[in-house]
Enzyme design. Structure first.
Site, mmCIF file in Angstrom:
data_model
loop_
_atom_site.group_PDB
_atom_site.id
_atom_site.type_symbol
_atom_site.label_atom_id
_atom_site.label_comp_id
_atom_site.label_asym_id
_atom_site.label_seq_id
_atom_site.Cartn_x
_atom_site.Cartn_y
_atom_site.Cartn_z
ATOM 1 N N GLU A 198 0.818 -1.216 0.000
ATOM 2 C CA GLU A 198 0.000 0.000 0.000
ATOM 3 C C GLU A 198 0.848 1.260 0.000
ATOM 4 O O GLU A 198 0.517 2.248 -0.639
ATOM 5 C CB GLU A 198 -0.963 0.004 1.199
ATOM 6 N N HIS B 248 -10.513 -5.093 8.176
ATOM 7 C CA HIS B 248 -10.955 -4.734 6.832
ATOM 8 C C HIS B 248 -11.998 -3.615 6.883
ATOM 9 O O HIS B 248 -12.039 -2.771 6.007
ATOM 10 C CB HIS B 248 -11.589 -5.936 6.125
#
Lengths: 325, 370
Positions: free
Chosen positions: A60, A129
């Site tokens: 990321e 998540h």
């Protein structure tokens, strides 16, 4: 007019801007052939080629850094962070780099980057998540934070975000992706960032919400109407910057307000809204401005999710306190 | 059925074989002698003099910056002496259209790439105009978050590749920076996309006080590039000809579509980490200092150029004089910059101010007009 789910509206917005502006690039983990784990980028690689829509290695921070660098070559990146729970890995690129690009360089460079990411509870994801981490973004000067609640808004807001010359964090509530369809024009249109939407008018109480909580609030408003209360529901749509005018005008009209957020109570966007109302409209208030939020624990393991997440019932309960104060 | 017998697995052997491949590349030794004629980049006399002049100039700039800092007239400064070959010979291998993402010690490279010196002084002084990179100067302001420039460099280089530019992106960090996750992500992304980038790790032996040996068990930093599948080089960072040659070579490969290169330049910073209170005597010995000073890039390059008859005391004095004069002018220009105001800062946050900044702008306009 076409009926679309929110995810279809998002794909449609991406397609629109990929077509409109050759500097728009879409990239991230699994966004190419696979079309994204939620299929937000379905078919886009095929339509626009691997040069414009591409998979990245699984990192990321690297995705964020890529967007920073591509801005310096005049590109308008729309990277996807696969789940917003992974945002910690890309925090420096967002808060340290993208958010400060214009500032650090005195306007010599800017970062027209829209980071899209799914977030939000109610779909029983594995740990880390689904967290509502929008607060991390709204406390970062230099970015705008957009959270749509309908397919129509999703398309118009995403097009505006991509065209914006500053970084925008565009958060997509996972539960809203496919839970309902709405009318979405096939042609392009924009919805200005920083503008809230009065989803339902009323005169006794203002409920301010965003994301999935807009729908819980609307449900609650219907319940309350049966009992004779006229409730106004405001969808913030952009949580940074807030649409102060719309919020204050409504509160001055109804004299009673509450804020609903799916995130935990501590700090939070709701707290910010309450503070703004207090600073600007305290003399219009007949009751304290209350909040409906999740409790201040870490986002729950999925078995406790339905109780943990605020619901229309919780909203009705709190609304009655505000209405009868 | 008979088992298919393989030789005994020996992972240690594999490791040592890879590590042993990384010998330090050198062209000009400590005594100013060419030890690797075949690799000599054969710069013209004019180019050699130019590179030497830049190194002398930058050494003077370092000395003046330190003294300005001590007088309270500069602000943040990370000394550069000892790293001139590593910094300037690599920059000298670039073209104007190449893009530099520097770390905070890499101000000399961006100055030689076009950033006016007075702006570099303003950066040190904490004035936003220092980072207002002029149009056409292909540099980014010095990166403070160590490692971040590596992933950003992958992004700039990807952009260049997509635009079809015949240019490269170069970025710098230190030995400490090579421990950051962003270092690995940067070289890995660059390799995966095969972008025209050159990553330089200036291994000056200490990350503030932490010695190189504590950063990693890897014998060299260069070998880390192998894991990312990109060509990697260990070079004598005190040797301007070697640094120039490997950078030029890496640039060629990048331009030819052969992807990125990682370069470890073995060097030393003579001064403290920054002028903000770091005391190198706490973690280095004077013996180590003098060992490295013997390898000084200016000393060996001076010898080489003098032997060739293209450098003299007079020439050096001339460069020093020029440097001092230009530094004085640049300080004057930096002094003349308008005082930095909060209202200026509010106006560079977004293209258009949101309501909160508009309100704060009104407040500070009033406050700053008093």
């Amino acid at each position: 007019m076409a009926q679309m789910t929110m995810i279809q509206a998002i794909t449609d917005a991406l397609r629109t801007e990929l077509k409109n502006d050759e500097n728009v690039l879409v990239f991230g983990e699994d966004v190419g052939v696979n079309g994204g784990v939620f299929r937000a980028t379905e078919g886009l690689q095929k339509e626009f080629g691997e040069d414009r829509v591409f998979d990245t290695p699984l990192a990321e921070s690297g995705i964020g850094g890529l967007a920073v660098g591509l801005s310096l070559q005049g590109y308008r990146s729309v990277p996807e962070i696969q789940f917003f729970g992974f945002v910690f890995e890309v925090m420096d690129s967002i808060a340290g780099q993208l958010a400060r690009m214009r500032f650090r360089t005195g306007g010599a460079f800017n970062a027209p980057v829209t980071i899209r990411s799914p977030f939000g509870g109610g779909v029983h994801t594995p740990e880390m998540h689904a967290d509502s981490l929008e607060l991390l973004m709204t406390s970062t000067p230099g970015v705008k934070v957009v959270i749509p609640s309908t397919p129509y808004d999703a398309k118009g807001l995403l097009i505006s975000a991509i065209r914006d010359n500053d970084p925008v964090i565009y958060l997509e509530h996972m539960k809203l992706y496919r839970s309902f369809r709405g009318e979405v024009p096939e042609e392009e249109y924009t919805i200005p960032l920083g503008k809230a939407d009065v989803k339902r008018e009323g005169s006794d109480l203002t409920i301010i919400a965003y994301g999935a909580m807009v729908h819980e609030s609307l449900k609650a408003a219907e319940e309350l109407e049966k009992e004779g209360h006229s409730v106004e529901v405001i969808d913030l749509r952009t949580v940074q910057p807030l649409d102060i005018e719309t919020i204050i005008a409504s509160v001055e009209k109804t004299s009673r307000a509450m804020v609903v957020q799916e995130a935990q109570k501590q700090a939070g966007i709701a707290a910010n809204v309450v503070a703004e109302i207090t600073e600007r409209a305290i003399l219009s208030l007949e009751a304290p401005v209350l909040r409906v939020t999740a409790p201040d624990t870490v986002f729950p393991f999925s078995q406790a999710e339905t109780v943990w997440l605020p619901s229309s019932k919780d909203i009705v309960e709190t609304a009655k306190k505000v209405l009868t104060f | 059925m008979a088992a298919n017998k393989q030789a005994q697995l020996d992972p240690m052997k594999t490791l040592h074989e890879i590590e042993d491949k990384f010998e330090m590349f050198q062209i000009l030794n400590e005594d100013g002698e060419i030890v690797n004629e075949q690799a000599n980049p054969n710069l013209s006399n004019e180019e050699l003099v130019e590179l030497m002049s830049r190194m002398v100039y930058t050494r003077i700039l370092d000395q003046r910056s330190i003294s300005l800092n001590r007088q309270g007239r500069l602000g943040f400064y990370a000394p550069t002496a000892g790293q001139e070959a590593s910094q300037l010979a690599s920059q000298y291998a670039l073209e104007k259209e190449d893009f530099i993402l520097p770390g905070y010690r890499d101000v000399p490279q961006i100055v030689w790439h076009g950033l006016p010196l007075w702006q570099a002084f303003l950066f040190s002084r904490g004035h936003f105009m220092g980072n207002q990179i002029p149009e056409g100067v292909n540099v980014f302001p010095p990166q403070i978050i160590i490692g971040a420039q590596f992933i950003q460099a992958a992004g700039v280089a990807l952009g260049m590749q997509k635009r079809g530019k015949k240019a490269i992106t170069i970025t710098y960090t230190g030995d400490g920076g090579s421990s950051q996750g962003d270092f690995y992500e940067g070289i890995n992304f660059a390799g995966a996309f095969r972008v025209p980038a050159v990553f330089i790790v200036q291994n000056n032996q200490y990350a503030i006080s932490t010695p190189r040996e504590l950063q990693t068990s890897a014998k060299t930093i260069a070998q880390k590039g192998i894991a990312a599948g990109i060509p990697s080089v260990l070079v004598d960072g005190m040797d301007p000809l070697a640094v120039y040659a490997v950078t030029k070579d890496a640039r060629e490969r990048a331009i030819n579509g052969e992807g990125p290169t990682l370069i470890e330049t073995m060097c030393y910073r003579y001064g403290p980490h920054t002028m903000a209170g770091d005391d190198p005597t706490r973690y280095r010995t004077s013996e180590t200092d003098s060992e490295w000073e013997k390898k000084d890039p200016l000393v060996r390059f001076r010898k080489y150029l003098e032997t060739k008859g293209i450098w003299s005391e007079e020439k050096e004095a001339e460069v020093i004089e020029k440097a001092k004069e230009e530094i004085k002018e640049a300080v004057k220009k930096a002094d003349a910059a308008p005082k930095q105001k909060v209202t200026d800062l509010i106006n560079i946050m977004y293209e258009e101010n949101p309501y909160n900044l508009d309100e704060q702008l009104a407040y500070y306009t009033e406050k700053e007009s008093k």
